[in-house]
Design a protein around this motif. Structure first.
Motif, PDB file in Angstrom:
ATOM      1  N   GLU A   1       0.673  -0.928  -0.042  1.00 57.07           N
ATOM      2  CA  GLU A   1       0.114   0.073  -0.011  1.00 57.07           C
ATOM      3  C   GLU A   1       0.776   1.381   0.076  1.00 57.07           C
ATOM      4  OE1 GLU A   1      -0.117  -2.336   2.384  1.00 57.07           O
ATOM      5  OE2 GLU A   1      -1.834  -3.695   1.806  1.00 57.07           O
ATOM      6  N   GLN A   2       1.603   1.095   0.744  1.00 62.82           N
ATOM      7  CA  GLN A   2       2.954   2.242   0.481  1.00 62.82           C
ATOM      8  C   GLN A   2       4.009   2.610  -0.487  1.00 62.82           C
ATOM      9  OE1 GLN A   2       5.117   1.117   3.444  1.00 62.82           O
ATOM     10  NE2 GLN A   2       3.716   2.882   5.184  1.00 62.82           N
ATOM     11  N   MET A   3       3.808   1.847  -1.618  1.00 63.74           N
ATOM     12  CA  MET A   3       4.419   1.708  -2.857  1.00 63.74           C
ATOM     13  C   MET A   3       4.412   3.196  -3.682  1.00 63.74           C
ATOM     14  SD  MET A   3       6.411  -0.845  -3.237  1.00 63.74           S
ATOM     15  CE  MET A   3       6.900  -1.097  -4.750  1.00 63.74           C
ATOM     16  N   ARG A   4       5.346   4.575  -3.180  1.00 62.17           N
ATOM     17  CA  ARG A   4       5.342   5.967  -3.712  1.00 62.17           C
ATOM     18  C   ARG A   4       6.064   5.956  -5.109  1.00 62.17           C
ATOM     19  NH1 ARG A   4       0.874   4.229  -2.801  1.00 62.17           N
ATOM     20  NH2 ARG A   4      -1.117   5.241  -0.916  1.00 62.17           N
ATOM     21  N   TYR A   5       7.457   6.062  -4.906  1.00 63.46           N
ATOM     22  CA  TYR A   5       8.407   6.758  -5.526  1.00 63.46           C
ATOM     23  C   TYR A   5       9.616   5.955  -5.054  1.00 63.46           C
ATOM     24  CZ  TYR A   5      11.923   9.874  -5.524  1.00 63.46           C
ATOM     25  OH  TYR A   5      12.994  10.472  -6.667  1.00 63.46           O
TER      26      TYR A   5
ATOM     27  N   SER B   1      12.302   0.990  -4.798  1.00 67.57           N
ATOM     28  CA  SER B   1      11.182   1.592  -4.153  1.00 67.57           C
ATOM     29  C   SER B   1      12.021   1.903  -2.420  1.00 67.57           C
ATOM     30  CB  SER B   1      10.048   1.191  -3.959  1.00 67.57           C
ATOM     31  OG  SER B   1       9.530   0.097  -3.636  1.00 67.57           O
ATOM     32  N   PHE B   2      11.137   3.617  -2.302  1.00 66.00           N
ATOM     33  CA  PHE B   2      11.401   3.674  -0.639  1.00 66.00           C
ATOM     34  C   PHE B   2       9.947   4.061   0.044  1.00 66.00           C
ATOM     35  CE2 PHE B   2      15.998   3.706  -2.989  1.00 66.00           C
ATOM     36  CZ  PHE B   2      16.254   2.741  -1.816  1.00 66.00           C
ATOM     37  N   VAL B   3      10.725   4.122   1.391  1.00 66.38           N
ATOM     38  CA  VAL B   3       9.093   4.782   2.097  1.00 66.38           C
ATOM     39  C   VAL B   3       9.851   5.720   2.031  1.00 66.38           C
ATOM     40  CG1 VAL B   3       8.851   3.081   3.503  1.00 66.38           C
ATOM     41  CG2 VAL B   3      10.217   4.585   4.119  1.00 66.38           C
TER      42      VAL B   3
ATOM     43  N   ARG C   1      11.006  -7.547  -3.452  1.00 66.53           N
ATOM     44  CA  ARG C   1       9.862  -8.309  -3.813  1.00 66.53           C
ATOM     45  C   ARG C   1       8.923  -8.076  -4.036  1.00 66.53           C
ATOM     46  NH1 ARG C   1       6.670  -7.244   2.189  1.00 66.53           N
ATOM     47  NH2 ARG C   1       6.872  -5.248   2.238  1.00 66.53           N
ATOM     48  N   PHE C   2       8.795  -6.266  -4.578  1.00 63.83           N
ATOM     49  CA  PHE C   2       8.028  -5.781  -5.909  1.00 63.83           C
ATOM     50  C   PHE C   2       8.696  -4.907  -6.119  1.00 63.83           C
ATOM     51  CE2 PHE C   2       5.294  -5.477  -1.396  1.00 63.83           C
ATOM     52  CZ  PHE C   2       4.582  -6.276  -2.174  1.00 63.83           C
TER      53      PHE C   2
ATOM     54  N   PRO D   1       1.116   1.667 -10.719  1.00 69.05           N
ATOM     55  CA  PRO D   1       1.308   3.209 -11.831  1.00 69.05           C
ATOM     56  C   PRO D   1       0.866   4.290 -11.571  1.00 69.05           C
ATOM     57  CG  PRO D   1      -1.323   1.507 -12.206  1.00 69.05           C
ATOM     58  CD  PRO D   1      -0.017   1.285 -10.978  1.00 69.05           C
ATOM     59  N   GLN D   2       1.040   4.461  -9.658  1.00 70.92           N
ATOM     60  CA  GLN D   2       0.952   5.556  -9.232  1.00 70.92           C
ATOM     61  C   GLN D   2       2.280   5.979  -8.944  1.00 70.92           C
ATOM     62  OE1 GLN D   2      -0.384   2.974  -8.101  1.00 70.92           O
ATOM     63  NE2 GLN D   2       0.799   2.481  -5.794  1.00 70.92           N
TER      64      GLN D   2
END
Length: 324
Positions: free
Chosen positions: A214-218, A228-230, A304-305, A311-312
């Protein structure tokens, strides 16, 4: 966090047994731990249980591409020895006397904190990675004036209430305070409202973990891989104008102790810099890892992802078509 009075009778018994075991381990001679226990646990993890061998080897193979296959294998094997050392020395870090922990770990460039304090800042983020014995950052208070600085360790609550309680206790044995990740924003605001409190609150964050689904943003680039990073810490820093420090962790072989060194990332973060701050952190993280690659937590399922499945996702300018 699970409080001991909320545990069942069996859980309280487990907690006491685990405390006693760790305290007993902390009293063992270091030579015995290093020469007998560490090699034994290393062999068990690597050869018998093959603890996340596939994850470790795949991470290293796709990341340390400048190394030959033989050199990559050496990094992997050295990682398991380092992991065994971390697991067995954790009790020494937590249950050792203040004087012993000062000998195990020293903090450098603390004058940066003094400069920020004199400039009027009363809150700061100290960012680090899963490098070396990162838990030793909780003992940083031993090197600071506690009338001026209060250290907070940000953690994610564990599913096992006994392990969560024990880990929480161990992190607070050397004057740090724990804040559960979901409560961070609330506690930052609460500290701001305490006008009588003139101390600087230092929030230590491990910012290299993989975000949840749910936190995949950047996404930025780590070792040539789109990663990806928090982003929560950068959002808070820019919104609340909290200065950012990076804590470089290395081992001083001559002094036989770990060293944490503060480096200033940004004193005045703004919303325009939110993603640039993450890139700056990633650059410092990679530089720190390259000093001794085997001391990073390769067993973490960092990739892992696939960021491209979201898309976001916002991509750093550092990302390019050659990134994995």
């Amino acid at each position: 966090m699970a409080q001991s009075n909320q545990l069942t009778r069996w859980q309280r018994l487990r907690l006491r047994l685990m405390r006693s075991t760790l305290r007993g381990l902390a009293r063992l001679p270091r030579s015995f731990v290093d020469k007998v226990l560490v090699p034994s646990l290393d062999w068990l993890l690597y050869h018998l249980f093959k603890y996340r061998r596939q994850v470790v080897e795949e991470n290293i193979r796709l990341t340390l591409t400048d190394l030959s296959p033989a050199e990559q294998k050496t990094v992997g094997k050295r990682f398991y020895r380092h992991l065994a050392e971390l697991m067995l020395h954790e009790a020494r870090y937590a249950y050792g006397s203040d004087e012993r922990v000062r000998q195990l770990f020293r903090l450098e460039q603390t004058e940066l904190l003094d400069q920020l304090y004199e400039a009027g800042h009363r809150q700061v983020f100290a960012l680090l990675g899963h490098i070396g014995p990162w838990e030793l950052m909780g003992s940083s208070s031993l090197h600071l004036d506690r009338s001026r600085y209060q250290l907070h360790v940000i953690y994610k609550q564990l599913h096992d209430p006994v392990a969560d309680q024990l880990t929480h206790e161990m992190r607070e044995l050397h004057h740090a305070r724990c804040i559960e990740m979901s409560q961070l924003a609330r506690d930052i605001l609460r500290h701001r409202d305490q006008e009588h409190d003139t101390r600087m609150h230092i929030y230590c964050l491990l910012a290299d973990q993989s975000p949840s689904y749910e936190q995949m943003r950047y996404a930025s680039v780590l070792f040539g891989r789109t990663t990806s990073f928090v982003t929560g810490w950068s959002h808070l820093a820019t919104k609340l104008q909290i200065p950012l420090l990076f804590c470089d962790i290395r081992h001083d072989d001559q002094a036989k102790q770990w060293v944490g060194t503060f480096r200033l990332l940004c004193e005045h973060p703004t919303s325009q810099l939110q993603y640039q701050l993450i890139d700056d952190y990633v650059a410092q993280l990679e530089e720190n890892i390259r000093l001794a690659p085997h001391r990073w937590l390769w067993s973490h399922k960092r990739w892992r992802f696939d960021p491209h499945d979201f898309p976001q996702m916002v991509y750093s300018p550092r990302c390019n078509h050659s990134s994995i």
